[in-house]
Write a protein that holds these residues in place. Structure first.
Motif: not given
Length: 304
Positions: A20, A251, A291, A38, A22
């Motif tokens: 992930v 997120d 996240l 991130e 972000s």
């Protein structure tokens, strides 16, 4: 014949390793590059996220999923760290664990996915022995585009064993547009689409009309996720609405699966439909504070 229940819920379906990223101001176009603020690695997929959420809320939960022989140990360890039993999680010898790269802004996200071992789930679930294993749960939650004929057979087996069955297929256009899928939904207890998925399946643009379309087709229960506008529920021909839970979102990856966990927690506790919607909205919203789908999933004391 009712079977003695070992679990509150067994989740069935896709499991991914999520990468992930972000903090993008906007998503890049082809040929462009953008830099994330991130990065997080997390277990993902509806079966994993919903199982982990339910376990965090206190449910006895197991996950039936496939992971790769080469990289699946990390995913299994992560499930166990969340309190999920992994007796039913199996290794696939040739395919790796499914992988998703999630690229997220504050408003939306895009996913780039390789199915990996998940592609063999329908084949595995055709085994009657698997159906007997699923009978050990009070509730079975399917988080994958299960073949309609197989879904009907599974629903019959779960109901015969005294359990209930829910389904969240995610964004799977071929499944959503298949008329046989709508027929199969008549056999289950609860369908959990988001607004875009329900629109693709019904052809309607208004949430109320989507639910009325499902009702006219004989679908007994639909929890419709509306993102920042909350959620609606079709139950026994009646339509209920619940407002969103306010949150500053970081997120939204996995938020729909977290909604499922909150809603099913209420269902397993025997809560009224309005409370199930509230719990789903709260879990989905609070999960967006960090996240990935699990880092900010609430603990039980945050729900009240």
């Amino acid at each position: 014949m009712t079977v003695r229940k070992e679990f509150d819920c067994i989740t069935v379906g896709d499991l991914f390793i999520d990468i992930v990223m972000s903090g993008f101001a906007s998503l890049p176009r082809l040929g462009e590059e953008a830099f994330a603020e991130e990065l997080r690695r997390e277990v993902g997929g509806g079966a994993a996220i919903t199982a982990c959420g339910l376990a965090r809320l206190g449910a006895q939960t197991s996950a039936l999923a496939l992971v790769g022989q080469s990289d699946g140990e990390w995913a299994i360890a992560r499930l166990r760290s969340c309190g999920v039993r992994t007796d039913l999680t199996r290794f696939h010898l040739s395919e790796p664990t499914g992988l998703t790269v999630a690229v997220s802004t504050r408003e939306d996200r895009a996913f780039f996915t390789y199915a990996g071992a998940n592609a063999f789930l329908n084949e595995l679930l055709g085994d009657p022995q698997i159906h007997r294993q699923l009978a050990r749960a009070r509730h079975v939650h399917v988080a994958m585009p299960m073949a309609p004929a197989l879904l009907r057979r599974l629903a019959g087996a779960v109901h015969e064993a005294g359990g209930t069955l829910s389904l969240d297929v995610g964004w799977q256009p071929a499944w959503l547009e298949d008329e046989r899928s709508l027929d199969a939904l008549r056999e289950i207890d609860l369908f959990l689409p988001n607004e875009r998925e329900a629109e693709r399946m019904t052809g309607q643009t208004s949430p109320e009309e989507m639910l009325r379309s499902f009702a006219a087709a004989g679908v007994p229960g639909v929890a419709l996720k509306l993102g920042p506008r909350g959620a609606m529920l079709l139950r026994d021909g009646k339509i209920l609405a619940s407002p969103p839970h306010p949150v500053v979102a970081i997120d939204s990856t996995g938020a729909g699966d977290c909604f499922d966990a909150g809603f099913l927690h209420g269902l397993l506790q025997g809560a009224p439909p309005e409370e199930c919607l509230r719990l789903g909205n709260r879990c989905g919203a609070l999960s967006t504070r960090a996240l990935g789908g699990l880092a900010a999933f609430p603990h039980l004391d945050e729900l009240f």
